[in-house]
Design a protein around this motif. Structure first.
Motif, mmCIF file in Angstrom:
data_model
loop_
_atom_site.group_PDB
_atom_site.id
_atom_site.type_symbol
_atom_site.label_atom_id
_atom_site.label_comp_id
_atom_site.label_asym_id
_atom_site.label_seq_id
_atom_site.Cartn_x
_atom_site.Cartn_y
_atom_site.Cartn_z
ATOM 1 N N LYS A 133 0.862 -1.185 0.000
ATOM 2 C CA LYS A 133 0.000 0.000 0.000
ATOM 3 C C LYS A 133 0.892 1.226 0.000
ATOM 4 C CE LYS A 133 -4.095 2.075 2.083
ATOM 5 N NZ LYS A 133 -3.661 3.481 2.132
ATOM 6 N N ASN A 134 0.721 2.078 -1.004
ATOM 7 C CA ASN A 134 1.606 3.225 -1.154
ATOM 8 C C ASN A 134 0.850 4.475 -1.580
ATOM 9 O OD1 ASN A 134 1.834 1.302 -3.692
ATOM 10 N ND2 ASN A 134 2.154 3.387 -4.477
ATOM 11 N N ARG A 135 1.548 5.594 -1.568
ATOM 12 C CA ARG A 135 1.025 6.869 -2.060
ATOM 13 C C ARG A 135 1.408 7.022 -3.535
ATOM 14 N NH1 ARG A 135 -1.337 10.966 1.589
ATOM 15 N NH2 ARG A 135 -1.414 9.929 3.607
ATOM 16 N N ILE A 136 0.928 8.104 -4.168
ATOM 17 C CA ILE A 136 1.366 8.370 -5.539
ATOM 18 C C ILE A 136 2.751 9.006 -5.547
ATOM 19 C CG2 ILE A 136 -0.949 8.511 -6.562
ATOM 20 C CD1 ILE A 136 -0.729 11.575 -6.364
ATOM 21 N N GLY A 137 3.238 9.439 -4.372
ATOM 22 C CA GLY A 137 4.564 10.025 -4.290
ATOM 23 C C GLY A 137 4.763 10.730 -2.967
ATOM 24 N N ILE A 138 5.950 11.269 -2.761
ATOM 25 C CA ILE A 138 6.240 12.047 -1.558
ATOM 26 C C ILE A 138 6.947 13.343 -1.949
ATOM 27 C CG2 ILE A 138 6.329 10.159 0.116
ATOM 28 C CD1 ILE A 138 9.394 10.153 -0.229
ATOM 29 N N LYS A 148 5.545 5.336 -11.341
ATOM 30 C CA LYS A 148 5.751 4.242 -12.295
ATOM 31 C C LYS A 148 7.033 3.478 -11.970
ATOM 32 C CE LYS A 148 5.954 3.189 -17.239
ATOM 33 N NZ LYS A 148 5.974 3.735 -18.619
ATOM 34 N N ARG A 149 8.113 4.218 -11.650
ATOM 35 C CA ARG A 149 9.393 3.595 -11.304
ATOM 36 C C ARG A 149 9.262 2.732 -10.058
ATOM 37 N NH1 ARG A 149 12.051 8.135 -12.623
ATOM 38 N NH2 ARG A 149 11.979 8.904 -10.485
ATOM 39 N N PHE A 150 8.574 3.283 -9.048
ATOM 40 C CA PHE A 150 8.365 2.547 -7.794
ATOM 41 C C PHE A 150 7.616 1.241 -8.078
ATOM 42 C CE2 PHE A 150 5.667 1.412 -4.205
ATOM 43 C CZ PHE A 150 6.540 1.453 -3.120
ATOM 44 N N THR A 151 6.524 1.340 -8.827
ATOM 45 C CA THR A 151 5.690 0.170 -9.113
ATOM 46 C C THR A 151 6.467 -0.883 -9.890
ATOM 47 O OG1 THR A 151 3.748 1.623 -9.190
ATOM 48 C CG2 THR A 151 3.509 -0.578 -10.138
ATOM 49 N N GLU A 152 7.195 -0.446 -10.893
ATOM 50 C CA GLU A 152 7.954 -1.385 -11.723
ATOM 51 C C GLU A 152 9.022 -2.109 -10.914
ATOM 52 O OE1 GLU A 152 9.429 -1.210 -16.286
ATOM 53 O OE2 GLU A 152 10.003 0.480 -15.024
ATOM 54 N N THR A 153 9.736 -1.364 -10.072
ATOM 55 C CA THR A 153 10.811 -1.951 -9.262
ATOM 56 C C THR A 153 10.260 -2.984 -8.289
ATOM 57 O OG1 THR A 153 12.064 0.115 -9.401
ATOM 58 C CG2 THR A 153 12.689 -1.427 -7.656
ATOM 59 N N VAL A 154 9.162 -2.643 -7.612
ATOM 60 C CA VAL A 154 8.596 -3.544 -6.599
ATOM 61 C C VAL A 154 7.889 -4.736 -7.260
ATOM 62 C CG1 VAL A 154 7.007 -3.686 -4.639
ATOM 63 C CG2 VAL A 154 8.397 -1.633 -4.962
ATOM 64 N N ALA A 155 7.269 -4.501 -8.403
ATOM 65 C CA ALA A 155 6.627 -5.606 -9.126
ATOM 66 C C ALA A 155 7.662 -6.635 -9.588
ATOM 67 C CB ALA A 155 5.845 -5.071 -10.328
ATOM 68 N N ASN A 156 8.836 -6.160 -9.974
ATOM 69 C CA ASN A 156 9.902 -7.077 -10.407
ATOM 70 C C ASN A 156 10.393 -7.956 -9.264
ATOM 71 O OD1 ASN A 156 9.856 -6.240 -13.068
ATOM 72 N ND2 ASN A 156 11.474 -4.713 -12.814
ATOM 73 N N ALA A 157 10.122 -7.520 -8.030
ATOM 74 C CA ALA A 157 10.499 -8.327 -6.866
ATOM 75 C C ALA A 157 9.434 -9.367 -6.525
ATOM 76 C CB ALA A 157 10.735 -7.423 -5.663
ATOM 77 N N GLY A 158 8.296 -9.316 -7.239
ATOM 78 C CA GLY A 158 7.270 -10.339 -7.045
ATOM 79 C C GLY A 158 5.929 -9.848 -6.563
ATOM 80 N N CYS A 159 5.802 -8.547 -6.252
ATOM 81 C CA CYS A 159 4.519 -8.028 -5.789
ATOM 82 C C CYS A 159 3.581 -7.846 -6.966
ATOM 83 C CB CYS A 159 4.716 -6.689 -5.078
ATOM 84 S SG CYS A 159 3.184 -5.979 -4.431
ATOM 85 N N LYS A 160 2.382 -8.395 -6.859
ATOM 86 C CA LYS A 160 1.419 -8.336 -7.960
ATOM 87 C C LYS A 160 0.226 -7.431 -7.652
ATOM 88 C CE LYS A 160 3.952 -11.163 -10.230
ATOM 89 N NZ LYS A 160 4.902 -10.539 -11.187
ATOM 90 N N THR A 161 0.135 -6.939 -6.408
ATOM 91 C CA THR A 161 -1.010 -6.117 -6.001
ATOM 92 C C THR A 161 -0.532 -4.852 -5.317
ATOM 93 O OG1 THR A 161 -2.392 -8.098 -5.694
ATOM 94 C CG2 THR A 161 -3.125 -6.065 -4.625
ATOM 95 N N PHE A 162 -1.004 -3.701 -5.822
ATOM 96 C CA PHE A 162 -0.662 -2.399 -5.263
ATOM 97 C C PHE A 162 -1.944 -1.644 -4.920
ATOM 98 C CE2 PHE A 162 2.955 -3.708 -7.688
ATOM 99 C CZ PHE A 162 4.064 -3.186 -7.041
ATOM 100 N N ILE A 163 -2.016 -1.162 -3.684
ATOM 101 C CA ILE A 163 -3.144 -0.344 -3.241
ATOM 102 C C ILE A 163 -2.624 1.082 -3.147
ATOM 103 C CG2 ILE A 163 -4.877 -0.001 -1.443
ATOM 104 C CD1 ILE A 163 -3.763 -3.090 -0.712
ATOM 105 N N VAL A 164 -3.136 1.950 -4.004
ATOM 106 C CA VAL A 164 -2.527 3.270 -4.161
ATOM 107 C C VAL A 164 -3.445 4.360 -3.614
ATOM 108 C CG1 VAL A 164 -1.424 4.867 -5.754
ATOM 109 C CG2 VAL A 164 -1.401 2.407 -6.256
#
Length: 331
Positions: A133-138, A148-164
């Motif tokens: 669960k994250n914000r759109i930015g800080i 987009k960078r945050f999502t791509e990096t974390v998705a590559n680690a295996g996370c498939k679900t993001f609550i934004v």
């Protein structure tokens, strides 16, 4: 088991404890419920049972963890495995001072590589699916490129679900309360994220007050997380099961919800230092916008903490609210 995240209630500190979740479960059978954020330190070094126990009736239920050390997060997940949560969520959105001092929560939006390491460790240790669960930015991060960078990096680690949460978090200059209200909502950035990552499950959170709004968001994303509105006006969830899960079982009326809570409160009162106020404080908004709502709130607030108060206080408060055959479902 696959977790259906179409509708969920946000993790909220001091609000979504086990008593609140049991109460909300009387209103909706399918809505995914989240714990308050629990830090890794509280689980590893604190009272595990106090922080992780819940009533089986609360399923589906997700545990939200706060932390930034991969080893600690993995250990917390291993401990949580014994409690069979349906999901483990990593908090990358909370802007409170306590979280900032611990270098986790929203601070992690600035370090996606660390989040990726955390997620990888959690996935390796958890029996349940791991989400973020994250914000759109800080702060001064550029809006969409950073997200987009945050999502791509974390998705590559295996996370498939993001609550934004569709607001930035300003770590300097705004209080936690202001961070929930002042930064503008930018739903379009979350929609765009889903367009750019169609293979990921993207949920939206922030400022959502009605089920009609919820339906509109679901045209663009996979799920909607409702926050403060679900606490302050909990009966908004009464039509969720029919509208979003195809469940035609008639929901309990508000009066029936209160009656369903009586045995739970009686059981709670057998615990050491328990008061009915531990439970009833979460029920104050049940009759929001109904006749007798003010009397209900006042009676419970004034009497729930008096010495020796039992469930008779709840029944006395309920008697102040007229029971309507045509109790309207919140839209």
């Amino acid at each position: 088991m696959t977790v259906n995240r179409r509708i969920s209630v946000a993790p909220m500190m001091d609000w979504t404890d086990r008593h609140d979740r049991y109460f909300l479960r009387q209103i909706s059978r399918h809505t995914l419920l989240y714990t308050e954020m629990v830090t890794t330190g509280a689980i590893i070094h604190g009272g595990v049972e106090r922080h992780l126990r819940y009533n089986d009736a609360e399923h589906p239920i997700a545990l939200q963890l706060g932390g930034s050390d991969p080893d600690d997060l993995a250990r917390a997940c291993e401990i949580a495995n014994g409690y069979a949560y349906d999901e483990i969520n990593l908090n990358c959105g909370c802007p409170s001072d306590r979280v900032q001092n611990g270098a986790f929560g929203a601070c992690l939006m600035g370090t996606p590589d660390i989040v990726a390491d955390c997620v990888k460790a959690m996935i390796g240790a958890s029996d349940a699916p791991v989400t973020v669960k994250n914000r759109i930015g800080i702060d001064d991060q550029e809006d969409y490129p950073s997200l987009k960078r945050f999502t791509e990096t974390v998705a590559n680690a295996g996370c498939k679900t993001f609550i934004v949460h569709a607001r930035k978090a300003w770590l300097n200059g705004l209080s936690p309360k202001e961070n929930r209200e002042v930064p503008p909502l930018k739903y379009e950035l979350v929609y765009r994220l889903k367009q750019d990552f169609p293979e990921l499950e993207i949920l939206i959170n922030g400022g959502i007050k009605t089920l009609d709004e919820t339906e509109q968001h679901l045209e663009h994303v996979d799920g909607v997380m409702i926050g403060r509105e679900a606490y302050q006006n909990p009966y908004i969830l009464a039509d969720v099961d029919r509208r979003f899960y195809g469940d035609d079982v008639k929901p309990l009326t508000r009066h029936q919800v209160v009656e369903a809570m009586i045995p739970y409160i009686e059981q709670h009162l057998t615990e050491e230092n328990a008061t009915i106020g531990h439970v009833t404080r979460h029920m104050l908004g049940l009759f929001q916008q109904m006749r007798g709502a003010k009397q209900w709130r006042r009676y419970l607030s004034e009497n729930a903490h008096r010495k020796g108060a039992g469930t008779e206080v709840v029944r006395e408060a309920l008697a102040l609210v007229p029971e309507l055959d045509d109790e309207a479902l919140s839209a």
